[in-house]
Design an enzyme around this catalytic site. Sequence first.
Site, mmCIF file in Angstrom:
data_model
loop_
_atom_site.group_PDB
_atom_site.id
_atom_site.type_symbol
_atom_site.label_atom_id
_atom_site.label_comp_id
_atom_site.label_asym_id
_atom_site.label_seq_id
_atom_site.Cartn_x
_atom_site.Cartn_y
_atom_site.Cartn_z
ATOM 1 N N ASP A 293 0.827 -1.199 0.000
ATOM 2 C CA ASP A 293 0.000 0.000 0.000
ATOM 3 C C ASP A 293 0.866 1.256 0.000
ATOM 4 O O ASP A 293 1.879 1.332 0.696
ATOM 5 C CB ASP A 293 -0.913 0.034 1.231
ATOM 6 C CG ASP A 293 -2.003 -1.024 1.190
ATOM 7 O OD1 ASP A 293 -2.420 -1.396 0.074
ATOM 8 O OD2 ASP A 293 -2.418 -1.493 2.265
ATOM 9 N N TYR B 273 1.321 23.084 -11.647
ATOM 10 C CA TYR B 273 1.930 21.787 -11.943
ATOM 11 C C TYR B 273 3.424 21.952 -12.216
ATOM 12 O O TYR B 273 4.257 21.210 -11.663
ATOM 13 C CB TYR B 273 1.239 21.151 -13.156
ATOM 14 C CG TYR B 273 1.901 19.884 -13.637
ATOM 15 C CD1 TYR B 273 1.676 18.673 -12.995
ATOM 16 C CD2 TYR B 273 2.759 19.889 -14.741
ATOM 17 C CE1 TYR B 273 2.289 17.505 -13.430
ATOM 18 C CE2 TYR B 273 3.366 18.729 -15.182
ATOM 19 C CZ TYR B 273 3.133 17.544 -14.533
ATOM 20 O OH TYR B 273 3.748 16.383 -14.968
ATOM 21 N N LYS C 261 6.810 20.308 -10.202
ATOM 22 C CA LYS C 261 7.842 19.510 -10.862
ATOM 23 C C LYS C 261 9.211 20.166 -10.749
ATOM 24 O O LYS C 261 10.236 19.480 -10.660
ATOM 25 C CB LYS C 261 7.470 19.275 -12.332
ATOM 26 C CG LYS C 261 6.346 18.274 -12.530
ATOM 27 C CD LYS C 261 6.731 16.905 -11.975
ATOM 28 C CE LYS C 261 5.690 15.838 -12.270
ATOM 29 N NZ LYS C 261 6.091 14.504 -11.759
#
Length: 251
Positions: free
Chosen positions: A64, A157, A161
């Site tokens: 998990d 975004y 990054k």
Amino acid sequence: MIDALGSPSSLLLVGGTSDIAVATAHRYLAERPLRVVVAARDTPRRSTVAAELTAAGAQVQVVDFNADDPASPGRMVAEAAATGDIDVAVVAFGLLGEADQLRTDAAAVAQLAQVNYVAPAVVGTELANQLRRQGHGVIVALSSVAGERPRASNFVYGSTKAGLDAFYSGLADSLVGTGVSVLVVRPGFVRSKMTEGLDDAPLATTPEAVAEAIVTGVRKGRHTVWVPGAMRWVMSGLRHVPRAAFRRLPI
């Protein structure tokens, strides 16, 4: 251990249901059987990927992993390493987000920052600790050309990054001499589940091409690879475009 031909005997996929992660596993499995740890949320897609990789010859272990849970990275790495060393770890999870929403929705910004930067940084720290104990291993971090110079259309975004890229590049330098290395991968637009429904950007690539670059980069001991390679020169030029002109570019 990674053998004399550069092939690992174990592979950890963090974000193991991503198209790039799965393509990387298949690329390695084309060379030899290996243990593949699929670390991801418990979803039908995870079960499908595990079955697919098992059929391809992998010894699959499922663990998990939830990027929203601060304690998840430590548990995930410990469980993955409990049955053997980690030769190559691919950090391949992330969100693209809705650009329009991200301009005004602070909660959405916080969520994207958590999944795309905070969680990868914690995962990288836990992986580095484990691989240092082993004395060997490679961490592969999926960055993006979007982090080189974030555009107005996806600046949230792009900023996440940029942070991820800086973290793993610095991590690489901090690990010199330990037997552990880091490969930062900077793809352009990848045709995948994440970008489904979006128009292709120039020099669009595929998960399989990114996987090939990962395998080659690990084998050659590189610190950074661009996919496709031409993106390195494109982004080198774009970094020097005046700001007013950059805002008007149709990219």
